[in-house]
Design a protein around this motif. Sequence first.
Motif, PDB file in Angstrom:
ATOM      1  N   LEU A 300       0.968  -1.196  -0.028  1.00  0.00           N
ATOM      2  CA  LEU A 300      -0.163  -0.002   0.100  1.00  0.00           C
ATOM      3  C   LEU A 300       0.900   1.195  -0.116  1.00  0.00           C
ATOM      4  O   LEU A 300       0.361   2.261  -0.779  1.00  0.00           O
ATOM      5  N   ASN A 301       1.915   1.138   0.789  1.00  0.00           N
ATOM      6  CA  ASN A 301       2.768   2.367   0.745  1.00  0.00           C
ATOM      7  C   ASN A 301       3.482   2.724  -0.665  1.00  0.00           C
ATOM      8  O   ASN A 301       3.665   3.661  -1.006  1.00  0.00           O
ATOM      9  N   ALA A 306       3.396   5.887  -5.581  1.00  0.00           N
ATOM     10  CA  ALA A 306       3.400   6.134  -7.009  1.00  0.00           C
ATOM     11  C   ALA A 306       2.176   6.953  -7.488  1.00  0.00           C
ATOM     12  O   ALA A 306       1.946   7.039  -8.852  1.00  0.00           O
ATOM     13  N   THR A 307       1.240   7.391  -6.712  1.00  0.00           N
ATOM     14  CA  THR A 307       0.072   8.147  -6.915  1.00  0.00           C
ATOM     15  C   THR A 307       0.543   9.632  -6.666  1.00  0.00           C
ATOM     16  O   THR A 307       0.774  10.260  -5.544  1.00  0.00           O
ATOM     17  N   LEU A 353      -6.762   0.276  -1.808  1.00  0.00           N
ATOM     18  CA  LEU A 353      -6.159   1.538  -1.897  1.00  0.00           C
ATOM     19  C   LEU A 353      -7.052   2.762  -2.331  1.00  0.00           C
ATOM     20  O   LEU A 353      -6.836   4.004  -1.833  1.00  0.00           O
ATOM     21  N   GLU A 354      -8.126   2.414  -2.959  1.00  0.00           N
ATOM     22  CA  GLU A 354      -9.003   3.487  -3.374  1.00  0.00           C
ATOM     23  C   GLU A 354      -9.652   4.268  -2.442  1.00  0.00           C
ATOM     24  O   GLU A 354      -9.596   5.430  -2.130  1.00  0.00           O
ATOM     25  N   MET A 355      -9.863   3.239  -1.118  1.00  0.00           N
ATOM     26  CA  MET A 355     -10.354   3.757   0.130  1.00  0.00           C
ATOM     27  C   MET A 355      -9.635   4.658   1.057  1.00  0.00           C
ATOM     28  O   MET A 355      -9.637   5.860   1.465  1.00  0.00           O
ATOM     29  N   LEU A 387       0.876   5.808   7.849  1.00  0.00           N
ATOM     30  CA  LEU A 387       0.308   6.819   8.266  1.00  0.00           C
ATOM     31  C   LEU A 387       0.714   8.211   8.296  1.00  0.00           C
ATOM     32  O   LEU A 387       0.381   9.182   7.808  1.00  0.00           O
ATOM     33  N   LEU A 388       2.226   8.043   8.605  1.00  0.00           N
ATOM     34  CA  LEU A 388       3.170   9.183   7.991  1.00  0.00           C
ATOM     35  C   LEU A 388       2.901   9.972   6.851  1.00  0.00           C
ATOM     36  O   LEU A 388       3.047  10.767   6.494  1.00  0.00           O
ATOM     37  N   LEU A 389       2.903   8.889   5.847  1.00  0.00           N
ATOM     38  CA  LEU A 389       3.130   9.149   4.260  1.00  0.00           C
ATOM     39  C   LEU A 389       1.946  10.194   4.010  1.00  0.00           C
ATOM     40  O   LEU A 389       2.079  11.092   3.327  1.00  0.00           O
TER      41      LEU A 389
END
Length: 758
Positions: A300-301, A306-307, A353-355, A387-389
């Motif tokens: 997920l990170n 990448a988004t 990921l969408e959520m 969470l930090l991201l």
Amino acid sequence: MAAKPPASDPVQDAPQVVAPQHHAAGLPAVGHTLKMAREQMGVKRTALTLLRVNQKDGFDCPGCAWPEPEHRHTAEFCENGAKAVAEEATLRRVTPEFFAAHPVADLATRSGYWLGQQGRLTHPMYLAEGGDRYEPVTWERAFDIIGEELTALASPDEAVFYTSGRTSNEAAFLYQLFAREFGTNNLPDCSNMCHESSGSALTETIGVGKGSVLLEDLYKADLIIVAGQNPGTNHPRMLSALEKAKAGGARIISVNPLPEAGLEKFKNPQTPKGLTKGATLTDLFLQIRLGGDQALFRLLNKLILATDGATDEAFIAEHTHGFEAFAEAARAADWDETLTATGLSRADIERALEMVLASRRTVVCWAMGLTQHKHSVPTIREVVNFLLLRGNIGRPGAGVCPVRGHSNVQGDRTMGIFERPAPAFLDALEKEFGFAPPREHGLDVVRAIRALRDGDARVFFAMGGNFVSASPDTEVTEAAMRRARLTVHVSTKLNRSHTVTGARALILPTLGRTERDLQAGGAQFVTVEDSMGMVHASRGRLEPAGRHLLSEPAIVTRLARRVLPDSAVPWADFERDYATIRDRIARVVPGFEDFNARVADPAGFALPHAPRDERRFPTATGRANFTAAPVEYPRLPPGRLLLQTLRSHDQYNTTIYGLDDRYRGIRNGRRVVLVNAEDAKELALADGSYVDLVGEWSDGVERRAPGFRVVHYPTARGCAAAYYPETNVLVPLDATADTSNTPASKSVVVRLEQSGTD
């Protein structure tokens, strides 16, 4: 009237199995609660007692550590909390006559359920060296016996002082003070076996080893991820908070190897709509393989990185350290490896990921499903990275939420129950009390068992709990306890640990949360800290179960006066008036300044939390730390399953309230193993057949739990589940989490062999 305790152990050799349920609570929970409460307390006592649970002028539930909302219901308790209260406030009594009729050898053959059902302990009891049964003893003689053994030790480090999470702040502070003035930091506690991994990971990454959210943050969240946790059984009042969050627009992702009824739908018994329709809680269920959580969050990170525009670049630049090394590791995450580690589909992860990307405020909650693996600490660090991201620590509606299991387990650690105390805490103790506390680190639970096993520890003292049943590698633990010179248990009720003794043994009966505590200075109250760092008072009102009971603070202070006759610590004053204890806590423990005045507020007060309150991170770097550990997950040999130990619904920690697991469809028995039907087919295991669970570990020792009924169940592929403490025998003492040393009870490699019971 209350029902009599069972005269004999119920037969459990043929558990009944029906389909699992898909909702929690509702009218069945109300009926079950009232039935069990009435059996233990009778009708009138049930009403008087349950209406005081978790009220501002009442007592804190002795069950879980979930916080209370500001506006409380008349019935501010859950089914399992009511069971805990009922067993403490029971009218059943375990008297000296009971012990005269039951030698220790007989008690050792009884189940934990039967022992707990007998009722409240009423007298101090002593098992003499060479004796076959406990006999009543005066408090004075009991303290003399402890004093004899402690003062005969070659070193204070030959004593172990264990703490259960039920112990109040006041008792815990006195207990660690006594142990350190005696000369040791051997202060293991139940945190060592549960959330030690959380504390280790959070201290390194955000600088505070506790959760960063308050209850209001859940209500403000856009997304709540519940990973490795079953709140419907273990923290049922959390379901009300999740229901309120959903009503406010939050979405919920649950990540777990088992579908759990409480996270599917909650039928809130406090509202007409809840009783009829209920509230669907989970929006996305990720049925992950055991131990696959680090791989999931790592991928997920990678996808967040990448988004375009998905990261909080200003927060990362201003408040974090180590981003580049983390980002390099995250970008290397592999889809195929992640799908293997997690057992999830690509579509599942893309939906998650969408959520995540749609959420501005995200909370991640977790419990033992994340903390009891070899790689638990890097897993929780990866949750922090996640969470930090997006800047989801230090703002409303976002943060880390490790959900603690026992009512004051977090408070005990705050009070100094820790084998590796911070130098600043020891400095404050020395300044306040005028003695030099030991600086060498002490023993945690696993190391304490090794020390007892190897003859390096000779006295074991437990402030509450059921150490033998809670600990891993049952046969090793029991053999270790039997090598002690003296075992002492401060308890309200009988449990297995009272039957596995050193050469000498004492059971010291204590007041429960529900009971009035009268000392020379008048009526006293104690305080607790919940899972979110809120501190409040707890006042019992019932008459004590017997006139020979002492409170936990009184036990510690009298023991200290016997063992440390030259101490300058005013132990007698502390027993007389607990406010004097709180005055000392206020001068030693940060965040408790003006303790007595602040705890007079019926709602209590919140302890400071620098990341949450100020976006300040008291780490070694002065910032929140990104980390970049290699991805780990369990690998299984052919023909083997990965076993997790878990609770039934009629259970709280090691306390067994009944023999059913209503939500999972199990009745009248606990020796069941839940196995995916496809795995069972490959292993030729019919539903209803009986198997022995045989653990496999690198030491080559065969660890066997015999006679388990196979239940075909919708677990994740390759994963199985069975109840503890029955399966703790399979958890090797040396199979622990890196850094935290927590037993790896959620990833035990087993093979299933046809049982002689079949």
